[in-house]
Design a protein around this motif. Structure first.
Motif, PDB file in Angstrom:
ATOM      1  N   THR A   1      17.477  -5.749 -12.047  1.00  0.00           N
ATOM      2  CA  THR A   1      16.247  -6.017 -11.309  1.00  0.00           C
ATOM      3  C   THR A   1      15.638  -4.695 -10.861  1.00  0.00           C
ATOM      4  OG1 THR A   1      17.241  -8.078 -10.512  1.00  0.00           O
ATOM      5  CG2 THR A   1      15.238  -7.331  -9.417  1.00  0.00           C
ATOM      6  N   ARG A   2      14.379  -4.489 -11.189  1.00  0.00           N
ATOM      7  CA  ARG A   2      13.708  -3.234 -10.862  1.00  0.00           C
ATOM      8  C   ARG A   2      12.467  -3.502 -10.002  1.00  0.00           C
ATOM      9  NH1 ARG A   2      14.844  -2.283 -16.502  1.00  0.00           N
ATOM     10  NH2 ARG A   2      16.374  -0.601 -16.788  1.00  0.00           N
ATOM     11  N   LEU A   3      12.334  -2.734  -8.932  1.00  0.00           N
ATOM     12  CA  LEU A   3      11.119  -2.716  -8.119  1.00  0.00           C
ATOM     13  C   LEU A   3      10.271  -1.550  -8.602  1.00  0.00           C
ATOM     14  CD1 LEU A   3       9.515  -3.759  -5.613  1.00  0.00           C
ATOM     15  CD2 LEU A   3      10.778  -2.060  -4.279  1.00  0.00           C
ATOM     16  N   LEU A   4       9.152  -1.853  -9.251  1.00  0.00           N
ATOM     17  CA  LEU A   4       8.329  -0.802  -9.844  1.00  0.00           C
ATOM     18  C   LEU A   4       7.480  -0.122  -8.779  1.00  0.00           C
ATOM     19  CD1 LEU A   4       7.135  -2.601 -13.112  1.00  0.00           C
ATOM     20  CD2 LEU A   4       9.199  -1.266 -12.712  1.00  0.00           C
ATOM     21  N   PRO A   5       7.176   1.155  -8.969  1.00  0.00           N
ATOM     22  CA  PRO A   5       6.318   1.864  -8.001  1.00  0.00           C
ATOM     23  C   PRO A   5       4.901   1.303  -8.027  1.00  0.00           C
ATOM     24  CG  PRO A   5       6.756   3.229  -9.926  1.00  0.00           C
ATOM     25  CD  PRO A   5       7.647   2.039 -10.051  1.00  0.00           C
ATOM     26  N   SER A   6       4.226   1.443  -6.915  1.00  0.00           N
ATOM     27  CA  SER A   6       2.847   0.964  -6.823  1.00  0.00           C
ATOM     28  C   SER A   6       1.931   1.876  -7.619  1.00  0.00           C
ATOM     29  CB  SER A   6       2.401   0.910  -5.363  1.00  0.00           C
ATOM     30  OG  SER A   6       1.038   0.543  -5.279  1.00  0.00           O
ATOM     31  N   ALA A   7       1.073   1.266  -8.451  1.00  0.00           N
ATOM     32  CA  ALA A   7       0.121   2.058  -9.236  1.00  0.00           C
ATOM     33  C   ALA A   7      -1.168   2.312  -8.465  1.00  0.00           C
ATOM     34  CB  ALA A   7      -0.201   1.341 -10.549  1.00  0.00           C
ATOM     35  N   ILE A   8      -1.340   1.659  -7.328  1.00  0.00           N
ATOM     36  CA  ILE A   8      -2.543   1.862  -6.517  1.00  0.00           C
ATOM     37  C   ILE A   8      -2.313   3.065  -5.617  1.00  0.00           C
ATOM     38  CG2 ILE A   8      -4.084   0.818  -4.821  1.00  0.00           C
ATOM     39  CD1 ILE A   8      -3.249  -1.898  -5.880  1.00  0.00           C
ATOM     40  N   PRO A   9      -3.228   4.037  -5.583  1.00  0.00           N
ATOM     41  CA  PRO A   9      -3.037   5.216  -4.735  1.00  0.00           C
ATOM     42  C   PRO A   9      -2.789   4.833  -3.279  1.00  0.00           C
ATOM     43  CG  PRO A   9      -4.896   5.524  -6.231  1.00  0.00           C
ATOM     44  CD  PRO A   9      -4.470   4.105  -6.374  1.00  0.00           C
ATOM     45  N   ALA A  10      -1.901   5.584  -2.629  1.00  0.00           N
ATOM     46  CA  ALA A  10      -1.528   5.280  -1.246  1.00  0.00           C
ATOM     47  C   ALA A  10      -2.709   5.428  -0.297  1.00  0.00           C
ATOM     48  CB  ALA A  10      -0.382   6.184  -0.811  1.00  0.00           C
ATOM     49  N   ASP A  11      -3.671   6.296  -0.640  1.00  0.00           N
ATOM     50  CA  ASP A  11      -4.815   6.510   0.253  1.00  0.00           C
ATOM     51  C   ASP A  11      -5.959   5.531  -0.012  1.00  0.00           C
ATOM     52  OD1 ASP A  11      -5.447   7.460  -2.236  1.00  0.00           O
ATOM     53  OD2 ASP A  11      -6.297   9.369  -1.547  1.00  0.00           O
ATOM     54  N   ALA A  12      -5.764   4.579  -0.937  1.00  0.00           N
ATOM     55  CA  ALA A  12      -6.808   3.592  -1.217  1.00  0.00           C
ATOM     56  C   ALA A  12      -6.967   2.657  -0.015  1.00  0.00           C
ATOM     57  CB  ALA A  12      -6.475   2.793  -2.463  1.00  0.00           C
ATOM     58  N   ASP A  13      -8.214   2.408   0.368  1.00  0.00           N
ATOM     59  CA  ASP A  13      -8.511   1.549   1.517  1.00  0.00           C
ATOM     60  C   ASP A  13      -8.503   0.099   1.060  1.00  0.00           C
ATOM     61  OD1 ASP A  13      -9.249   0.531   3.943  1.00  0.00           O
ATOM     62  OD2 ASP A  13     -11.366   1.077   3.781  1.00  0.00           O
ATOM     63  N   LEU A  14      -7.332  -0.552   1.158  1.00  0.00           N
ATOM     64  CA  LEU A  14      -7.183  -1.919   0.677  1.00  0.00           C
ATOM     65  C   LEU A  14      -6.721  -2.832   1.807  1.00  0.00           C
ATOM     66  CD1 LEU A  14      -5.364  -1.501  -2.762  1.00  0.00           C
ATOM     67  CD2 LEU A  14      -7.804  -1.744  -2.350  1.00  0.00           C
ATOM     68  N   SER A  15      -7.306  -4.019   1.846  1.00  0.00           N
ATOM     69  CA  SER A  15      -6.834  -5.083   2.717  1.00  0.00           C
ATOM     70  C   SER A  15      -6.907  -6.358   1.887  1.00  0.00           C
ATOM     71  CB  SER A  15      -7.696  -5.197   3.978  1.00  0.00           C
ATOM     72  OG  SER A  15      -7.227  -6.237   4.809  1.00  0.00           O
ATOM     73  N   ILE A  16      -5.771  -6.777   1.326  1.00  0.00           N
ATOM     74  CA  ILE A  16      -5.753  -7.845   0.322  1.00  0.00           C
ATOM     75  C   ILE A  16      -6.046  -9.192   0.963  1.00  0.00           C
ATOM     76  CG2 ILE A  16      -4.308  -9.023  -1.371  1.00  0.00           C
ATOM     77  CD1 ILE A  16      -2.815  -6.346  -1.702  1.00  0.00           C
ATOM     78  N   SER A  17      -6.988  -9.926   0.368  1.00  0.00           N
ATOM     79  CA  SER A  17      -7.392 -11.229   0.902  1.00  0.00           C
ATOM     80  C   SER A  17      -7.022 -12.381  -0.028  1.00  0.00           C
ATOM     81  CB  SER A  17      -8.898 -11.254   1.156  1.00  0.00           C
ATOM     82  OG  SER A  17      -9.623 -11.007  -0.048  1.00  0.00           O
ATOM     83  N   ALA A  18      -6.837 -12.133  -1.330  1.00  0.00           N
ATOM     84  CA  ALA A  18      -6.532 -13.203  -2.280  1.00  0.00           C
ATOM     85  C   ALA A  18      -5.924 -12.593  -3.532  1.00  0.00           C
ATOM     86  CB  ALA A  18      -7.795 -13.995  -2.636  1.00  0.00           C
ATOM     87  N   TYR A  19      -5.184 -13.433  -4.282  1.00  0.00           N
ATOM     88  CA  TYR A  19      -4.573 -12.953  -5.522  1.00  0.00           C
ATOM     89  C   TYR A  19      -4.273 -14.140  -6.415  1.00  0.00           C
ATOM     90  CZ  TYR A  19      -0.403 -14.251  -2.857  1.00  0.00           C
ATOM     91  OH  TYR A  19       0.512 -14.933  -2.101  1.00  0.00           O
ATOM     92  N   ALA A  20      -4.096 -13.875  -7.717  1.00  0.00           N
ATOM     93  CA  ALA A  20      -3.805 -14.946  -8.679  1.00  0.00           C
ATOM     94  C   ALA A  20      -3.316 -14.330  -9.981  1.00  0.00           C
ATOM     95  CB  ALA A  20      -5.044 -15.801  -8.943  1.00  0.00           C
ATOM     96  N   TRP A  21      -2.430 -15.062 -10.664  1.00  0.00           N
ATOM     97  CA  TRP A  21      -2.005 -14.697 -12.013  1.00  0.00           C
ATOM     98  C   TRP A  21      -2.968 -15.290 -13.035  1.00  0.00           C
ATOM     99  CZ3 TRP A  21       1.602 -11.374 -13.720  1.00  0.00           C
ATOM    100  CH2 TRP A  21       2.651 -11.009 -12.873  1.00  0.00           C
ATOM    101  N   LEU A  22      -3.249 -14.547 -14.109  1.00  0.00           N
ATOM    102  CA  LEU A  22      -3.988 -15.067 -15.244  1.00  0.00           C
ATOM    103  C   LEU A  22      -3.007 -15.503 -16.336  1.00  0.00           C
ATOM    104  CD1 LEU A  22      -6.916 -12.498 -15.651  1.00  0.00           C
ATOM    105  CD2 LEU A  22      -6.954 -14.706 -14.490  1.00  0.00           C
ATOM    106  N   ASP A  23      -3.457 -16.408 -17.207  1.00  0.00           N
ATOM    107  CA  ASP A  23      -2.607 -16.858 -18.306  1.00  0.00           C
ATOM    108  C   ASP A  23      -2.201 -15.700 -19.212  1.00  0.00           C
ATOM    109  OD1 ASP A  23      -2.828 -19.420 -17.359  1.00  0.00           O
ATOM    110  OD2 ASP A  23      -4.376 -20.039 -18.776  1.00  0.00           O
TER     111      ASP A  23
END
Length: 300
Positions: free
Chosen positions: A175-197
């Motif tokens: 089991t591997r926890l992959l590093p985040s590809a989003i820059p650490a300084d990115a101003d993000l506040s996640i409100s929703a998410y979904a998987w695509l087929d």
């Protein structure tokens, strides 16, 4: 005990134990609500309170976690109605989330207090899968399991997402926890998410950004700016449905001809094009198919 009526908050998205039966918490009981017949029945428990619940329609399973210190999790089958197994030592204080795989053979449990870890159990044996207890560097709030493959998971918190991959090895799992590809300084506040087929992962922010991630690596493939902030989203039949703060629903179709790449995705994070394309429609990975005004429905 006969329960004549119950009024309880229902978690979203709804979780089902069959194609028509949704599951929710009613005090210290689990409520099974048939949306076709409006019939309700209850699984009464000895727990003081229930903090988390999830269901699986493929195998007719429901799991819930009790409140308090050193809580336990219980897994029931609906037909026949019986307790399958109990999981102890789930966490010390608080379980953040729990979810089944689509096939119902795995149960994922996310702890955030006091220890921070991901644990994956087999619903066939009730045992922890070897190699599938992963310590986490920070607290996460939600688990999103890819419906197309139970070995691909996303852990979500308010400001970042991390991909988890699972690979079968000899008598164990890697089991591997992959590093985040989003820059650490990115101003993000996640409100929703979904998987695509397709295996891509979408996430929206309170600032109105829509990011498309590679579901295997977590790399940002595309970024764009929605016309209004997105409060919720889902993927159905190859389309993406987004709910916006101005009481509108929008239906989008992915642009299959758009070339997505990590290099281009990171560049788009710096200057996001409009989601609808604007004057450069070739930059948009989504085409707007329909817009529904919810206020008009309520007034009508």
């Amino acid at each position: 005990v006969n329960v004549h009526s119950s009024f309880t908050p229902i978690s979203t998205p709804l979780t089902f134990v069959s194609p028509t039966v949704a599951v929710c918490v009613a005090g210290s009981s689990v409520c099974l609500f048939d949306i076709a017949t409006l019939f309700k029945e209850y699984v009464h428990t000895s727990s003081y309170t229930i903090t988390k619940v999830c269901g699986n329609p493929a195998r007719g399973l429901v799991a819930f976690c009790e409140g308090g210190t050193n809580p336990r999790a219980f897994v029931y089958s609906i037909e026949p109605r019986k307790l399958l197994f109990t999981i102890a030592d789930v966490t010390e204080l608080e379980l953040a989330d729990m979810a089944f795989s689509r096939c119902g053979t795995r149960l994922y449990m996310l702890s955030r207090a006091t220890s921070k870890r991901l644990a994956i159990f087999s619903t066939l044996t009730g045992k922890l899968l070897p190699g599938c207890e992963v310590p986490l560097p920070q607290r996460f709030d939600k688990i999103a399991v890819f419906p197309g493959h139970k070995d691909r998971i996303v852990l979500v918190r308010s400001s970042c997402v991390r991909m988890v991959t699972i690979q079968k090895s000899y008598e164990t799992y890697i089991t591997r926890l992959l590093p985040s590809a989003i820059p650490a300084d990115a101003d993000l506040s996640i409100s929703a998410y979904a998987w695509l087929d397709s295996g891509r992962f979408l996430l929206a922010t309170r600032q109105g950004a829509m990011l498309t991630l590679d579901g295997s690596t977590g790399a940002v493939l595309h970024a764009c700016q929605a016309p209004e902030p997105i409060s919720s989203m889902t993927a159905v039949g190859g389309c993406v449905i987004t709910a916006h703060l101005n009481n509108t629903l929008k239906v989008w179709s992915p642009n299959e001809e758009e070339t997505l790449s990590p290099e281009r995705g990171l560049a788009m994070l710096q200057q996001m094009p409009p989601m609808e394309g604007g004057f450069e429609p070739e930059q948009s990975a989504y085409s707007l198919e329909r817009c529904l005004e919810l206020e008009g429905w309520s007034e009508g």
